[in-house]
Design a protein around this motif. Structure first.
Motif: not given
Length: 127
Positions: A1-9, A49-55
């Motif tokens: 199973m692939a790792k779920r992507r992480s997002i920092l909001l 560190p996340p995979d992406a940041i929503v800022l």
């Protein structure tokens, strides 16, 4: 199973954090962490560190553009793509934010049912 992507909001508005977090987890299947300020977001991003940041752009104290600049200066987060979340959608604002070097922008208010797909499209992630 692939790792779920992480997002920092990172957003100072608790209601927006709650709605976006729920949408990104339930609809998008992302692992989401949140921060209520630019300073808190910088600390969380540096330590995990996340995979992406929503800022969010407009926050008291350390605003979105300044938070983004500091993220770019930290070796742990310099390569993490950042998407700005903003109510400022005039052409001049979009031009100014694009010039910062962010991965993209999302308009407030956002649709909780489509925000995950919008993020995936901006970042080129499979959905």
């Amino acid at each position: 199973m692939a790792k779920r992507r992480s997002i920092l909001l990172i957003d100072d508005d608790r209601g927006i954090r709650e709605v976006a977090c729920t949408a990104l987890e339930m609809v998008g299947g992302y692992d989401v962490s949140t921060a209520a300020s630019g300073t808190e977001g910088l600390d969380k991003a540096r330590t995990s560190p996340p995979d992406a940041i929503v800022l969010d752009v407009m926050m008291p104290g350390l605003d979105g553009p300044e938070t983004f600049a500091r993220l770019q200066q930290q070796p742990e987060t310099a390569d993490v793509p950042v998407i700005l979340l903003t109510a400022k959608t005039q052409a001049a604002d979009r031009t100014r934010f694009t010039a910062l070097g962010v991965a993209g922008m999302l308009a407030k208010p956002f649709d909780p049912m489509t925000i995950s797909n919008e993020i995936a499209a901006i970042l080129g992630w499979d959905r």
